[in-house]
Design a protein around this motif. Sequence first.
Motif, PDB file in Angstrom:
ATOM      1  N   ALA A 223       0.797  -1.284  -0.320  1.00 51.79           N
ATOM      2  CA  ALA A 223       0.149   0.245  -0.023  1.00 51.79           C
ATOM      3  C   ALA A 223       0.801   1.543   0.037  1.00 51.79           C
ATOM      4  N   GLU A 224       2.449   1.344  -0.033  1.00 57.52           N
ATOM      5  CA  GLU A 224       2.772   2.619   0.048  1.00 57.52           C
ATOM      6  C   GLU A 224       2.616   3.560  -0.667  1.00 57.52           C
ATOM      7  N   ILE A 225       2.160   2.357  -2.100  1.00 55.37           N
ATOM      8  CA  ILE A 225       2.447   3.566  -3.567  1.00 55.37           C
ATOM      9  C   ILE A 225       0.573   3.858  -3.417  1.00 55.37           C
ATOM     10  N   ILE A 226       0.519   3.708  -2.724  1.00 56.58           N
ATOM     11  CA  ILE A 226      -0.817   4.417  -2.863  1.00 56.58           C
ATOM     12  C   ILE A 226      -1.458   6.140  -2.303  1.00 56.58           C
ATOM     13  N   ASP A 227      -1.468   7.147  -3.076  1.00 51.96           N
ATOM     14  CA  ASP A 227      -0.974   8.192  -2.073  1.00 51.96           C
ATOM     15  C   ASP A 227      -2.653   9.099  -1.768  1.00 51.96           C
ATOM     16  N   GLN A 228      -3.854   8.000  -1.418  1.00 51.68           N
ATOM     17  CA  GLN A 228      -4.721   9.028  -0.239  1.00 51.68           C
ATOM     18  C   GLN A 228      -4.936   7.430   0.841  1.00 51.68           C
ATOM     19  N   PRO A 229      -5.522   8.071   1.928  1.00 53.83           N
ATOM     20  CA  PRO A 229      -6.367   7.101   2.575  1.00 53.83           C
ATOM     21  C   PRO A 229      -6.585   5.761   1.619  1.00 53.83           C
ATOM     22  N   TRP A 230      -6.716   4.295   2.552  1.00 51.42           N
ATOM     23  CA  TRP A 230      -7.136   3.457   2.267  1.00 51.42           C
ATOM     24  C   TRP A 230      -7.601   2.539   2.999  1.00 51.42           C
ATOM     25  N   THR A 231      -8.729   1.253   2.750  1.00 49.23           N
ATOM     26  CA  THR A 231      -8.653   0.432   3.946  1.00 49.23           C
ATOM     27  C   THR A 231      -9.043  -0.895   3.224  1.00 49.23           C
ATOM     28  N   ASP A 232      -9.231  -1.907   3.831  1.00 49.20           N
ATOM     29  CA  ASP A 232      -9.626  -3.076   3.343  1.00 49.20           C
ATOM     30  C   ASP A 232     -10.492  -4.300   3.492  1.00 49.20           C
ATOM     31  N   ILE A 233     -10.861  -5.283   3.180  1.00 48.95           N
ATOM     32  CA  ILE A 233     -12.399  -6.168   3.973  1.00 48.95           C
ATOM     33  C   ILE A 233     -11.856  -6.597   5.598  1.00 48.95           C
ATOM     34  N   CYS A 234     -10.447  -7.009   5.103  1.00 49.48           N
ATOM     35  CA  CYS A 234      -9.877  -7.909   6.347  1.00 49.48           C
ATOM     36  C   CYS A 234      -9.468  -6.579   7.295  1.00 49.48           C
ATOM     37  N   ARG A 235      -9.237  -5.241   7.269  1.00 51.86           N
ATOM     38  CA  ARG A 235      -9.371  -4.558   8.309  1.00 51.86           C
ATOM     39  C   ARG A 235     -10.557  -3.387   8.496  1.00 51.86           C
ATOM     40  N   ILE A 236     -11.350  -4.562   7.967  1.00 48.46           N
ATOM     41  CA  ILE A 236     -13.113  -3.690   8.224  1.00 48.46           C
ATOM     42  C   ILE A 236     -13.296  -4.382   9.234  1.00 48.46           C
ATOM     43  N   MET A 237     -13.005  -5.801   8.722  1.00 50.76           N
ATOM     44  CA  MET A 237     -14.304  -6.953   9.745  1.00 50.76           C
ATOM     45  C   MET A 237     -13.337  -7.307  10.598  1.00 50.76           C
ATOM     46  N   GLY A 238     -12.283  -7.296  10.657  1.00 51.34           N
ATOM     47  CA  GLY A 238     -11.110  -7.009  11.771  1.00 51.34           C
ATOM     48  C   GLY A 238     -10.954  -9.109  12.413  1.00 51.34           C
ATOM     49  N   ASP A 239     -10.949  -9.400  10.750  1.00 49.12           N
ATOM     50  CA  ASP A 239     -10.991 -11.050  11.156  1.00 49.12           C
ATOM     51  C   ASP A 239      -9.768 -11.805  10.938  1.00 49.12           C
ATOM     52  N   ALA A 240      -9.198 -12.342  11.744  1.00 46.87           N
ATOM     53  CA  ALA A 240      -7.827 -12.814  10.719  1.00 46.87           C
ATOM     54  C   ALA A 240      -8.644 -13.514   9.516  1.00 46.87           C
ATOM     55  N   ASP A 241      -9.802 -14.614   9.378  1.00 50.95           N
ATOM     56  CA  ASP A 241     -10.082 -15.390   8.650  1.00 50.95           C
ATOM     57  C   ASP A 241     -10.615 -14.596   8.124  1.00 50.95           C
ATOM     58  N   SER A 242     -11.047 -13.593   7.766  1.00 49.66           N
ATOM     59  CA  SER A 242     -11.766 -12.352   6.373  1.00 49.66           C
ATOM     60  C   SER A 242     -12.083 -13.201   5.593  1.00 49.66           C
ATOM     61  N   TYR A 243     -10.359 -12.949   4.586  1.00 51.19           N
ATOM     62  CA  TYR A 243      -9.929 -13.933   3.667  1.00 51.19           C
ATOM     63  C   TYR A 243     -10.877 -14.571   2.822  1.00 51.19           C
ATOM     64  N   GLN A 244     -11.290 -15.658   3.691  1.00 57.54           N
ATOM     65  CA  GLN A 244     -12.136 -16.981   3.053  1.00 57.54           C
ATOM     66  C   GLN A 244     -13.260 -16.266   2.659  1.00 57.54           C
ATOM     67  N   LEU A 245     -13.357 -15.049   3.178  1.00 58.13           N
ATOM     68  CA  LEU A 245     -15.337 -14.543   2.553  1.00 58.13           C
ATOM     69  C   LEU A 245     -15.169 -14.313   1.054  1.00 58.13           C
ATOM     70  N   ARG A 246     -14.207 -14.556   0.162  1.00 57.25           N
ATOM     71  CA  ARG A 246     -13.734 -13.479  -0.853  1.00 57.25           C
ATOM     72  C   ARG A 246     -14.718 -14.406  -2.056  1.00 57.25           C
ATOM     73  N   ASN A 247     -14.739 -15.425  -1.977  1.00 52.36           N
ATOM     74  CA  ASN A 247     -15.590 -16.157  -3.359  1.00 52.36           C
ATOM     75  C   ASN A 247     -16.633 -15.747  -3.102  1.00 52.36           C
ATOM     76  N   LYS A 248     -17.117 -15.579  -1.899  1.00 53.84           N
ATOM     77  CA  LYS A 248     -18.723 -14.985  -1.724  1.00 53.84           C
ATOM     78  C   LYS A 248     -19.365 -13.689  -1.567  1.00 53.84           C
ATOM     79  N   LEU A 249     -18.323 -12.629  -1.796  1.00 56.67           N
ATOM     80  CA  LEU A 249     -18.154 -11.636  -2.087  1.00 56.67           C
ATOM     81  C   LEU A 249     -18.370 -11.314  -3.296  1.00 56.67           C
TER      82      LEU A 249
END
Length: 331
Positions: A223-249
């Motif tokens: 994310a270092e090259i992103i020039d604006q405030p950003w976030t992602d699903i895993c940070r929003i949901m605060g769950d280490a296993d949130s990545y497992q929801l990728r296909n569902k989304l």
Amino acid sequence: MQMPAILKQLLMLLADGKFHSGSALSVAVGISRSAIWKQLQALTDLGVELIAVSGKGYRLGHGLVLLNQAEIEQNLHPPAQALLHKLEIHDVLHSTNTYLLEQARQGGVSGQVCLAEYQSAGKGRRGRSWVSPFAQNIYISLLWRYQDGPAAIAGLSLAAGVAVVRALRALGIHEIGLKWPNDIYWRYRKLAGILVEVSGESGGPCYAVLGLGLNFYLSPQQAEIIDQPWTDICRIMGDADSYQLRNKLVGLLLNELLPMLANFSSSSFSHYVQEWRTYDCMLARDVKIVIGEQSYLGKVAGINDDGLLLLEMPDGSVRSFASGEVSVKAL
């Protein structure tokens, strides 16, 4: 384009999140340890986050779930299933939008959907690049054809924003905002961006390719090259296993985006304008609008019924702006 089999095999071995020694990987894959190092470097070049610890070996820096057509289709509602003509999942593409634009020129039909684990030339609005690490985010494009010209589908990218918000809310994510014309925010941090590219005769048939880049997980380094405030699903949901929801989304996104595209020529943006306004996260905020060499300062006064941005100028007058090459920056 598919990833070389040996790289995919290494990924599957590392997907358990545990450390694997170079020797063990060498035996499992059937190549030398020096060749293993080169293959791991190739994974790193694709944006795969690897952690190496002397005496322990290698592991992924974050959980990994690959896109899977069967899992995506399990989450589709009947209306979306009926509208989905073809779903393609590529390991590596230059850009999902560019790919579908080429498919459209070759006769591709409405309902074609393209996903990629990695984009070598992902793009956003106004020629910007999109950070695209392998198997960590969602890069998806959809093709739809319309009988009337491009003017008849004005506001399509704004309607797409509403559809994306609906999908995120179905996943359990709230506090989502829309930044005109096509960015999706969470608590004023960018989560996703939409790019709609239209081609066709001004008064005749046209086609639109709608692309979405959505941050599912980004490492601080990526994310270092992103020039604006950003976030992602895993940070929003605060769950280490949130990545497992990728296909569902992905399935939830198709449930909203496919019907929106199919019905847009009859319902138009008027069907979405009021809902869009409820998600407007820039309303009443001071902004700077840049068009080429010109810039304007003012306060966002929402959007009109056609989806044009309304800006209250310092003298009290109100000006409207079409999206085009407009850039909106919060002050």
